[in-house]
Structure formats: structure tokens, C-alpha cells
Design an enzyme around this catalytic site. Structure first.
Site, PDB file in Angstrom:
ATOM      1  NE  ARG A 163       4.828  14.161  10.066  1.00 38.99           N
ATOM      2  CZ  ARG A 163       4.158  13.158   9.507  1.00 38.99           C
ATOM      3  NH1 ARG A 163       3.935  12.061  10.195  1.00 38.99           N
ATOM      4  NH2 ARG A 163       3.708  13.236   8.271  1.00 38.99           N
TER       5      ARG A 163
ATOM      6  CB  THR B 220      -6.040   8.073   1.290  1.00 41.09           C
ATOM      7  OG1 THR B 220      -5.824   7.013   2.206  1.00 41.09           O
ATOM      8  CG2 THR B 220      -7.449   8.616   1.464  1.00 41.09           C
TER       9      THR B 220
ATOM     10  NE  ARG C  61      -7.412   6.766   9.432  1.00 36.93           N
ATOM     11  CZ  ARG C  61      -6.744   6.569   8.297  1.00 36.93           C
ATOM     12  NH1 ARG C  61      -5.462   6.205   8.324  1.00 36.93           N
ATOM     13  NH2 ARG C  61      -7.351   6.725   7.150  1.00 36.93           N
TER      14      ARG C  61
ATOM     15  CE  LYS D  17      -2.847   2.743   7.179  1.00 41.14           C
ATOM     16  NZ  LYS D  17      -3.826   3.205   6.161  1.00 41.14           N
TER      17      LYS D  17
ATOM     18  CD  GLU E 190      -5.813   5.048   4.456  1.00 46.00           C
ATOM     19  OE1 GLU E 190      -5.155   4.306   3.694  1.00 46.00           O
ATOM     20  OE2 GLU E 190      -5.295   5.777   5.321  1.00 46.00           O
TER      21      GLU E 190
ATOM     22  CG  ASP F 187      -5.484   0.708   3.698  1.00 45.60           C
ATOM     23  OD1 ASP F 187      -5.506  -0.322   4.387  1.00 45.60           O
ATOM     24  OD2 ASP F 187      -4.609   1.584   3.819  1.00 45.60           O
TER      25      ASP F 187
ATOM     26  CD  GLU G  11      -5.315   3.108  -0.332  1.00 42.64           C
ATOM     27  OE1 GLU G  11      -4.515   2.480  -1.067  1.00 42.64           O
ATOM     28  OE2 GLU G  11      -5.163   3.240   0.894  1.00 42.64           O
TER      29      GLU G  11
ATOM     30  CD  GLN H  71      -2.459   5.019  10.378  1.00 43.41           C
ATOM     31  OE1 GLN H  71      -3.688   4.974  10.306  1.00 43.41           O
ATOM     32  NE2 GLN H  71      -1.713   5.513   9.415  1.00 43.41           N
TER      33      GLN H  71
ATOM     34  CG  HIS I  39      -4.274  10.722   2.546  1.00 41.50           C
ATOM     35  ND1 HIS I  39      -5.296  10.595   3.464  1.00 41.50           N
ATOM     36  CD2 HIS I  39      -3.352   9.786   2.890  1.00 41.50           C
ATOM     37  CE1 HIS I  39      -4.999   9.625   4.318  1.00 41.50           C
ATOM     38  NE2 HIS I  39      -3.822   9.112   3.996  1.00 41.50           N
TER      39      HIS I  39
ATOM     40  CB  THR J 217      -7.354  -4.596   2.161  1.00 44.32           C
ATOM     41  OG1 THR J 217      -6.333  -4.219   3.089  1.00 44.32           O
ATOM     42  CG2 THR J 217      -7.321  -3.656   0.962  1.00 44.32           C
TER      43      THR J 217
ATOM     44  CD  GLU K 292      -7.444  12.854   4.140  1.00 43.53           C
ATOM     45  OE1 GLU K 292      -7.062  13.692   3.309  1.00 43.53           O
ATOM     46  OE2 GLU K 292      -7.628  11.660   3.862  1.00 43.53           O
TER      47      GLU K 292
ATOM     48  CG  ASP L 293      -2.002   1.050   1.119  1.00 42.95           C
ATOM     49  OD1 ASP L 293      -2.483   1.299  -0.005  1.00 42.95           O
ATOM     50  OD2 ASP L 293      -2.362   1.631   2.153  1.00 42.95           O
TER      51      ASP L 293
END
Ligand code: MN
Length: 411
Positions: A140, A345, A233, A249, A197, A229, A199, A236, A131, A253, A359, A124
Site C-alpha cells: 500500500r 511473522t 503471496r 495460507k 513465515e 506459516d 513464527e 494472497q 513485518h 502450516t 520481505e 494466526d
């Protein structure tokens, strides 16, 4: 732009039909418990390719009865083109064989769709500019949103082929190790921030053993599926540094049931966006290798009505699947028939074009409105559906729904 190719299967000729003769997507189906076999969608029907071969209309050495497209993929590009040309002739309006061939059609509603191919490996990527910026900002801060390597490397991680499932398979909310910012110690329990996600999955149809060019990589891609996907979170956020996502993850999927071939998507090729910094030569695209495919995500609560929570386009990706595949082989990594590459994504620039709930709800801080309520992340009983459509002149190329319903965590 090519026009609609008309078929004697009448339902394939309407502008809104996702499966006109121009498409011919490949899947695997069974009817009333029969052995799964290869089929192609045409209008509201599936044509039984194993049946066609048994009746002498096709000759692919039995590859179509295997219940997977891997054998056809392994047979090579010449065979992919020969099958497409033959099906285009057999299903074209005015084909003399129409009456005999009609016996091999099955209404889509009677067909159970299975995994279209055996996923040998799954990788992936993280190739959507919007994204990566959005998630980086949340994790961050905007200053450090894009990691310093992001504009140079198609970032990816080696995922799990074992948990790739076909559309319609229920998904179980996973457990994992979770530690919030304010928690003094981690706990183990069900994910509370379970997400999707949006994709596209590219399917490697030819093996390679050593570095290949972007042009060779483009030629080795058999086709594309929609791909969700699923991502926990909270798991993660705690586990991802320094080696990237792992258990967050690995639970599941989901891929769509229909492989839309690169050949069908040929009229919809577009270039990747303008480079913000020059790429190293081995990643240069010799031509347009991305596609213009409109995408949307629908969310339906248990017993409720669907809300479209996102609309975007595959052309938003910063890297094409061909660039990702070329990069994947750059160390000499062999690739196998049935290797699946998730695009990353696909978020657009608008708030309503974001491809994950992380998001859309900005980390859970801004719940989105849906019919009958609000959402930050996926709730038990929710069904998420991805849809894709490349829009031509008087026709469109669809992918079939890529759907999954979230079940409550096990006790
Ligand atoms: Mn992903």
C-alpha cells in the site's frame, strides 16, 4: 538467570545441547513402527514417558500413552508442574533410579517424531511491527503501511487446524486463483510466489469460556513451538481484501516437533517493546510476557548446501501471545485445549532479520544470495528449516528443527 541443571544423561550437559534438564520439551514419538506415545527430549535421547508410567515411575492416569499431549494439558496446571518436577528429579545427576530408567531412553536418531498435540483450532496473528510495516509498504506504500487499527488491536484471522503438519512433512506447491497487477483477468494455476513465515506458535492448554485477562491468558498457555506459516503471496495479493487471507495460507502450516513449556521459558521472559500509543486497559500486560528467543531460518536447495537467510528474535513482537489470547476471548469466544495461536511473522529491524522471503527479496525485486544461486521465493526442492534457542547461563533451550521441503505442484 538459572544455571545448567546437570543430568545423568551425559549428552544433556553440554552448553550447546538444545535439550538440557532445564528444558524437558514434550513430543510424541514412535520407534520402528511402534504406537506413538508421549516422550521428553533429554540430551541426544528421548525418554519414553508411557514406558515410565507402565513401569511405575509416573502416574498420570494413562494420559501419556495417548499419542498426544492434549490429555495432559487438559489435566491442568497443577499436573503440568507435577510432571516437570518429577522428571527433573528422575533425570537429575546422581538420581538413584538412573540405571533402571536408562532402559526407557531411545536415541533421538531412532525416534520418529509425530504431531505433539491435536490442533483443535488455529488462529494466526500479524503482530510483528517490522513485518507489518514492510508488507504494508509493499502492498500500500509507506504512507499507509500500518493500518490505523494496528497499534491498538492484535490483528488476526481464523486459520485452518486441518492443514497443520509436523516438521518433516513435505509441502506441495498449491494452486490458486492469481491475478497480477497488469493482468486483465485472473488465472488458475500453481503459486509462483510461495513463501515462508517465521513464527512462534503458542498452545492453549486450558479451556476458557468468556473473556479472560492477559494474566489469565498467560497462565493458560502450556508452551510454544516453532511455526512456519507457508504463504502463497500471489494468491494472497488477489484474495485478501476485504476479509484477509484465505486459500493463500490454508495449504499448510508446519510446526516443530517439540513443545517447549512456558515453565522452561520462565527465565527468558521479557517485556514487549515500548507502546507507540497506549493500549486499552484489557490489553495491558501485568508483567513481562514475551520471551528472548534467538531465531534463524535455513534454506537448502535440492542437493545443495544450507544458507542461513534470516536471524531474528521473538522479542521483536509488538504483542505477546498472552495479549493475543486475551484479545481472542474479548468477545466471549471460547478457547479449547489444543488451540494454536501463530504469533505473526517475526521480522527484526535489519534487512537480514526479516522473517519471510517476501520481505527479504522485497517483493521479489531484490533476489537474495544463497549458496550456489539466488532466491526470491521458495523453489521446488527447497528445504526450509526454522530454529530457535533461548540462551541461558551455560545452557540453552532449543526447540528442535521445524523443517519442510517444497514439492512441485501437481499437474
Ligand atoms: Mn502468518
Amino acid at each position: 538467570m538459572t544455571k545448567l541443571l546437570r543430568s545423568w544423561v551425559e549428552s544433556a550437559n553440554s552448553e550447546s545441547c538444545p535439550f538440557p534438564l532445564n528444558n524437558l520439551p514434550h513430543g510424541v514419538f514412535s520407534v520402528a513402527g511402534s504406537t506413538p506415545r508421549c516422550g521428553t527430549a533429554i540430551g541426544g535421547m528421548v525418554i519414553d514417558l508411557h514406558g515410565l508410567e507402565e513401569a511405575g515411575w509416573l502416574d498420570f492416569s494413562g494420559a501419556l500413552k495417548t499419542g498426544s499431549w492434549n490429555a495432559v494439558m487438559a489435566a491442568g496446571r497443577g499436573e503440568w508442574a507435577r510432571l516437570r518436577a518429577r522428571l527433573t528429579d528422575l533425570l537429575a545427576e546422581g538420581a538413584s533410579e538412573a540405571t533402571a530408567l536408562a532402559a526407557h531412553l531411545v536415541p533421538m536418531r531412532d525416534a520418529q517424531l509425530h504431531m505433539p498435540f491435536s490442533v483443535t483450532e488455529y488462529t494466526d496473528f500479524y503482530a510483528g511491527r517490522h513485518h507489518a510495516f514492510n508488507v504494508g509498504t509493499m502492498f500500500r506504500g509507506a504512507e499507509n503501511a500500518l493500518p490505523p487499527n494496528w497499534l491498538h488491536i492484535p490483528i488476526g484471522y481464523n486459520g485452518r487446524a486441518s492443514s497443520v503438519v509436523v516438521s518433516g512433512t513435505p509441502i506441495r506447491r498449491p494452486h490458486g486463483q492469481i491475478k497480477g497487477r497488469d493482468d486483465v483477468a485472473p488465472r488458475f494455476g500453481p503459486s509462483r510466489r510461495f513463501d515462508i513465515e517465521l513464527e512462534m506458535g503458542a498452545i492453549v492448554g486450558q479451556p476458557s469460556n468468556g473473556p479472560i485477562s492477559v494474566a489469565e491468558a498467560f497462565d493458560n498457555i502450556f508452551g510454544y513451538v516453532l511455526l512456519n506459516d507457508w504463504s502463497a503471496r500471489d494468491i494472497q495479493a488477489w484474495e485478501y481484501q476485504p476479509l484477509g487471507p484465505f486459500q493463500a495460507k490454508a495449504a499448510a502450516t508446519t510446526i516443530g516437533p517439540w513443545v517447549v513449556t512456558s515453565a522452561a521459558l520462565e527465565p527468558f521472559r521479557v517485556s514487549t517493546p515500548v507502546r507507540e500509543v497506549p493500549l486499552l486497559p484489557y490489553l495491558h500486560e501485568p508483567g513481562p510476557m514475551l520471551y528472548d528467543i534467538a531465531l534463524e531460518v535455513g534454506l537448502t536447495p535440492e542437493g545443495g548446501h544450507e544458507t542461513i537467510i534470516s536471524r531474528t528474535n521473538y522479542r521483536e513482537m509488538y504483542y505477546s501471545a498472552a495479549q493475543q489470547l486475551a484479545h481472542h476471548t474479548s468477545c466471549g469466544c471460547p478457547m479449547r485445549v489444543g488451540d494454536l495461536l501463530g504469533s505473526g511473522t517475526i521480522s527484526g529491524p535489519e534487512k537480514t532479520s526479516r522473517g519471510s522471503l517476501l520481505e527479504l527479496s522485497w517483493g521479489g525485486k531484490e533476489p537474495i544470495e544463497i549458496a550456489g544461486g539466488t532466491r526470491t521465493f521458495v523453489e521446488d526442492g527447497d528445504t526450509l528449516v526454522l530454529r530457535g534457542r533461548a540462551i541461558g547461563d551455560g545452557y540453552s533451550i532449543g526447540f528442535g528443527d521445524c523443517a519442510g521441503k517444497l514439492l512441485a505442484a501437481r499437474d
